[in-house]
Write an enzyme that holds these catalytic residues in place. Structure first.
Site, PDB file in Angstrom:
ATOM      1  N   TRP A 102       0.675  -1.177  -0.126  1.00 44.59           N
ATOM      2  CA  TRP A 102       0.035   0.081   0.274  1.00 44.59           C
ATOM      3  C   TRP A 102       1.299   1.109  -0.068  1.00 44.59           C
ATOM      4  O   TRP A 102       0.530   2.073  -0.493  1.00 44.59           O
ATOM      5  CB  TRP A 102      -0.802   0.034   1.050  1.00 44.59           C
ATOM      6  CG  TRP A 102      -2.188  -1.560   0.829  1.00 44.59           C
ATOM      7  CD1 TRP A 102      -2.314  -2.418   1.526  1.00 44.59           C
ATOM      8  CD2 TRP A 102      -3.204  -1.323  -0.313  1.00 44.59           C
ATOM      9  NE1 TRP A 102      -3.514  -3.040   0.511  1.00 44.59           N
ATOM     10  CE2 TRP A 102      -4.273  -1.987   0.180  1.00 44.59           C
ATOM     11  CE3 TRP A 102      -3.063  -0.048  -0.531  1.00 44.59           C
ATOM     12  CZ2 TRP A 102      -4.958  -2.290  -0.888  1.00 44.59           C
ATOM     13  CZ3 TRP A 102      -3.783  -0.136  -1.417  1.00 44.59           C
ATOM     14  CH2 TRP A 102      -4.929  -1.304  -1.429  1.00 44.59           C
ATOM     15  N   ASP A 172      -1.751   6.825   5.779  1.00 45.82           N
ATOM     16  CA  ASP A 172      -2.952   5.868   5.713  1.00 45.82           C
ATOM     17  C   ASP A 172      -3.359   5.292   6.929  1.00 45.82           C
ATOM     18  O   ASP A 172      -2.422   3.849   7.053  1.00 45.82           O
ATOM     19  CB  ASP A 172      -2.105   4.858   4.445  1.00 45.82           C
ATOM     20  CG  ASP A 172      -3.742   3.998   4.206  1.00 45.82           C
ATOM     21  OD1 ASP A 172      -4.973   3.847   4.682  1.00 45.82           O
ATOM     22  OD2 ASP A 172      -3.540   3.500   2.602  1.00 45.82           O
ATOM     23  N   LYS A 196     -13.037  -1.704   6.769  1.00 40.17           N
ATOM     24  CA  LYS A 196     -11.972  -2.290   7.289  1.00 40.17           C
ATOM     25  C   LYS A 196     -12.694  -2.027   8.661  1.00 40.17           C
ATOM     26  O   LYS A 196     -13.132  -4.096   9.681  1.00 40.17           O
ATOM     27  CB  LYS A 196     -10.746  -2.765   7.474  1.00 40.17           C
ATOM     28  CG  LYS A 196     -10.147  -2.587   5.489  1.00 40.17           C
ATOM     29  CD  LYS A 196      -9.068  -2.259   5.288  1.00 40.17           C
ATOM     30  CE  LYS A 196      -8.612  -2.315   4.237  1.00 40.17           C
ATOM     31  NZ  LYS A 196      -8.119  -3.245   3.949  1.00 40.17           N
TER      32      LYS A 196
END
Lengths: 360, 360
Positions: A102, A172, A196
């Site tokens: 990511w 993030d 999530k």
């Protein structure tokens, strides 16, 4: 109906009481005679839902008053562009830390808009650790420093917050937000896709220090301008109202459990149980440096990968689903976000022991 | 529980059978033991939901094979930038038709990226009509022509499709899509926010001719690149899965009612009933040219605006809600999308007659 323990990395399990409440209110929210999905976002009913959700998130995370909370769309992938488009503020150079898949996506997108300095990377050890802070090669003139506190695929989580002084820190937090307390005042901007630990996919939460917004790159779409959303309380356009509502139900659920300190205790316990099971066996392995193993995403491999299929099949038959690891890592991955009950982790650990005994 | 007739312009009513199905499946979709919200977007279960939804939309709209159907985020507001960022393809000039509030927003955003020629405008008559095609001043070198087939605020709807020859026609169909059959092959690109006739807010549908995509302006965020989404079947990043699922339930509901030809008959009947009630009275008025009155959004005013508050209050008490007109127009607005039952329009018309008799 039998609910399963769903170890998906995202979209992921939601708390059962939240789903039950959503079911109960599906055709009639609070006597309005309509579903939350059917409400004008500018009407009193939805405004009360929206405001309560923001208030509860501020309480949970102890968000200081000089931070805006935005309820947006587009996920982390949109943020990868929005961050440089908004936070460069006349500068050209930005620092990024690369700790896995990511981070890399964020870096790739930022290169479109800025001169990216990769200040640190854990590539050398296969992204199984966090680079020691004293080794970071930071730019003097960075507009901000971006990092990924938890790598969903690699299962690597920062156990500390980088101290970047006057350089705004951008994180993030998609797969770690709300899993433990975090000092928001250390950050310039925090973003997280909802799917999530917050709610359903399609909602993105941004927490941004007010003084950082208001100047965008030429050509920035209006929808990518934080200031526009901040000035309109995230209602410049029609927001993802149902996701916002569900996020509010999740926040209520978290408050009811005692907030993020309580969640941290539960999450640490769940993670320890699973890592102990992995470490206590020669049959299972996790490659991540124990000092920075994720509480949320636990990848593990079987000594004999030929048994992967059998493992997954037997697990699924027991209601332990979506355990297949990311294709780039292989093996298994158990994502154990807030909504995964401790009983789910126990059931997985029991099955792992049983499988090892029979096949190991 | 008493469901109301909700005349909101969007988010708007959803078909009750769709909400009932969603409620029923909230904690367990099809024996999977999980909510659709909890499913990995890359898993078999959600893939089957996603594919069925696209297939049903293609059937409903008879979408030709050389068009991609994308399930995106960001609403029409994001499309206002995505359209020029993707469809300029080396050109600089674009044609826009201005028929009201939403046209204007599209034009404003396009000016960031292109030299916008307003080919036609109905400003002169207060945006209460559609400019006759023979008066349009089109550019010779336009990359595309953009128009708004239905203006949600003004209540003006095109009864015809502009013939633009080789210039791709782009339409913001947010508030008219699925209300009647439309010849998709006449368009280069169609987009629509879901929250009126498709599903919940947070989902945006784009139907685009394949040959038009693949070249973007420098600086276009990856998330704003149609080709990226097309090449990844709208799963480049996590899509708004629950909205996609609900859209699929709406498509199924429409197919069950006989598709868009049947909907057109119902919608024409609903609209005629309401316009007849308005026109047959000196107490109510609608300013729009009868040749281009919207089937979906019906604004109307009371002869005495001092009675507006009383009208809204009495209507709400009867379960006829969200009738207040947009602040830029005043008076009332009844949005009567596909999900508004004919009984809802009848109840409104009956109340209007009764109110007039007592107060007129």
């Amino acid at each position: 109906m039998t609910r399963v323990f769903n170890f998906s990395a995202g979209p992921a399990m939601l708390p059962e009481p939240v789903l039950e409440k959503a079911r109960e209110e599906m055709l009639d929210w609070n006597g309005t005679g309509m579903s939350v999905m059917e409400m004008s976002h500018r009407g009193k009913a939805f405004m009360s839902i929206a405001e309560a959700a923001e208030r509860d998130l501020r309480t949970l995370m102890e968000i200081p008053d000089n931070y805006k909370v935005l309820f947006l769309q587009g996920g982390a992938s949109a943020q990868f562009a929005m961050v440089p488009m908004n936070l460069l503020r006349g500068k050209k150079r930005v620092d990024y830390v690369n700790t896995g898949a990511w981070s890399k996506k964020a870096i790739e997108e930022a290169r479109k808009y800025a001169d990216v300095n990769v200040a640190a990377s854990s590539a050398a050890d296969g992204f199984n650790s966090v680079p020691a802070f004293e080794t970071w090669q930071r730019s003097e003139d960075a507009a901000y420093l971006h990092y990924t506190p938890n790598e969903t695929i690699g299962g690597v989580e920062f156990p500390w917050i980088p101290e970047t002084g006057d350089v705004p820190l951008v994180a993030d937090m998609s797969s770690t937000i709300l899993s433990r307390p975090v000092d928001v005042s250390r950050f310039g901007l925090i973003y997280a896709g909802a799917q999530k630990n917050i709610g359903p996919a399609g909602l993105t939460i941004v927490i941004v220090r007010e003084d950082l917004i208001g100047e965008t790159l030429a050509g920035t779409p209006t929808m990518f301008d934080y200031k526009v959303h901040a000035d309109n309380d995230s209602m410049y356009n029609t927001p993802p109202t149902y996701g916002w509502y569900l996020a509010g139900l999740v926040f209520q659920w978290l408050l009811g459990l005692g907030g993020l300190k309580a969640m941290a205790q539960i999450n640490e316990r769940k993670a320890r149980k699973l890592y102990d099971a992995i470490d206590g066996s020669d049959f299972y392995a996790n490659p991540v440096d124990p000092a920075c193993r994720s509480w949320m995403n636990v990848p593990f491999t079987l000594a004999n990968p030929d048994l992967d299929g059998e493992f997954l099949k037997e697990a699924a038959a027991l209601g332990l689903t979506t355990l297949k690891g990311h294709r780039s890592v292989g093996g298994m991955r158990a994502s154990i976000y807030n909504a995964m009950p401790e009983a789910g982790v126990s059931a997985l650990v029991d099955f792992m022991a049983d499988f090892e005994q029979r096949k190991g």
